[in-house]
Enzyme design. Sequence first.
Site, PDB file in Angstrom:
ATOM      1  CD1 TRP A 161      -2.160  -2.176   1.864  1.00 44.23           C
ATOM      2  CD2 TRP A 161      -2.975  -1.205   0.029  1.00 44.23           C
ATOM      3  NE1 TRP A 161      -3.185  -2.960   1.404  1.00 44.23           N
ATOM      4  CE2 TRP A 161      -3.709  -2.386   0.274  1.00 44.23           C
ATOM      5  CE3 TRP A 161      -3.310  -0.434  -1.085  1.00 44.23           C
ATOM      6  CZ2 TRP A 161      -4.758  -2.820  -0.541  1.00 44.23           C
ATOM      7  CZ3 TRP A 161      -4.356  -0.845  -1.907  1.00 44.23           C
ATOM      8  CH2 TRP A 161      -5.057  -2.026  -1.622  1.00 44.23           C
ATOM      9  CG  ASP A 170      -3.128   4.386   4.508  1.00 40.96           C
ATOM     10  OD1 ASP A 170      -4.161   4.288   5.203  1.00 40.96           O
ATOM     11  OD2 ASP A 170      -2.946   3.731   3.466  1.00 40.96           O
ATOM     12  CE  LYS A 190      -8.254  -1.855   4.930  1.00 42.31           C
ATOM     13  NZ  LYS A 190      -8.562  -3.090   4.204  1.00 42.31           N
TER      14      LYS A 190
END
Length: 459
Positions: free
Chosen positions: A195, A265, A289
């Site tokens: 990511w 992030d 999530k």
Amino acid sequence: FIVDKLFQLLKNKLITYSYILVYLLTNLEAMSLTNGHIISSNGHHTNGISNGHHTNGVTNGISNGHQHTNGVTNGISNGHHTNGVTNGISKKKKIITFSPGPAKLPNEVLHQAQEELVDFEGLGHSIMEMSHRSPDFEKVLNKAKTSIRELMNVPSNYRIIFLQGGGCGQFACVPMNLINLKSSRKADYLVTGSWSDKAAQEAEKYGEVRRVFSKRTHYTEIPHLSSEQIDPEASYLFYCDNETVHGVEFATVPECPPGVELVCDMSSNFMSRPVDVSKFGVIFAGAQKNVGCAGVTVVIIREDLMGHALPITPAIFDYKIQEKNNSLYNTPPTFGIYILGLVLEWIERSGGLNAMSDRSIQKSDLLYNYIDKSDGFYSCDVKPACRSKMNVVFRIKDGDEDLEKKFVDEAKKSGLLQLKGHRIVGGLRASIYNAISPEDVECLVQFLKHFKSVTLYAN
């Protein structure tokens, strides 16, 4: 009868005592025994087996499925309707999803959303039918923002924005809004997994990007970092706090030299532990999530960092424009913000971020400890100091793909879902976000033990 069968399997070394204990605890909670009859967990009276349906008679077995069963059964019957002589157990299989996202939501949240779906707070219509500019929805939005501010102790000089586009959208938003903080238009990126690698690739469209760590093919640790390694001319330093694919998580917050903003992030570990927001320039997180359903992205930004967007920045991705309009410049993900608010309330009732952190440590320790003590049958290559408390990645016999496929299939039959690893790395992965309970993880560990025992016995 069922107990006798279980102990016959134990005698033949096909299962363990722990498996029997978990089986009985899991199945007995779904029923209660009154005057020799079974009362189903949904409260309907039956004289045998029920899964929300009436049955007549008694079976020697378990009814849990879609087949019709007639007559006497002396094993496991998969049926809604049973006619004949029966004498057994009523059970509704417990399903636990270890999805990496969208992930499991707290049951309390699902039930409340279900109750309010067609008539929100007595208004006579659904939250999904409500105008985003109505006072009723603005109340929902502001309440969610207040919950974030209180749970995370967000300082007063930070703003909270709700956007769309997920983490990938923020991979573009961050450089478009921040890389112009300095005329050099530079940014440093800590690439510790797929990511952060994608984030760096996206940022290269808008300025000069430097990857602080050397490129690697396997991400099993986070290299040591000192502030001297960061370019003082960089507008910001970007990192991903938890890499879901590789199961790597930062244990501490990186240090930046003065004048370099820290951007994080936190999509996959947001609200899983306390955070000192004042150390960051920007924090962002997709909700799907730990704190909600897919569709809404939370951005926390220090107010002086707004207003520096590149001229090419679309208005809907301009932090200053969105904050000025209270995240209502365009139609926001109204239902996602509503669910986010419910989850935040659940976190508050559950003890806040300290409680979430304690649960995360308990759950991850339980799983990693068994994996490490499984005599090599299961293994995790991630270094212990940076193992994720959210996404536990592991292999069977150093990557036996046939066994790993069988594991996923057998786990699904046992009600344990979405344990397959990411397609990039393969293997297995258990995502144990906030809504996953320690009891859920204990069930998974018992299945790991069972699968190992059965596999070794068969060989």
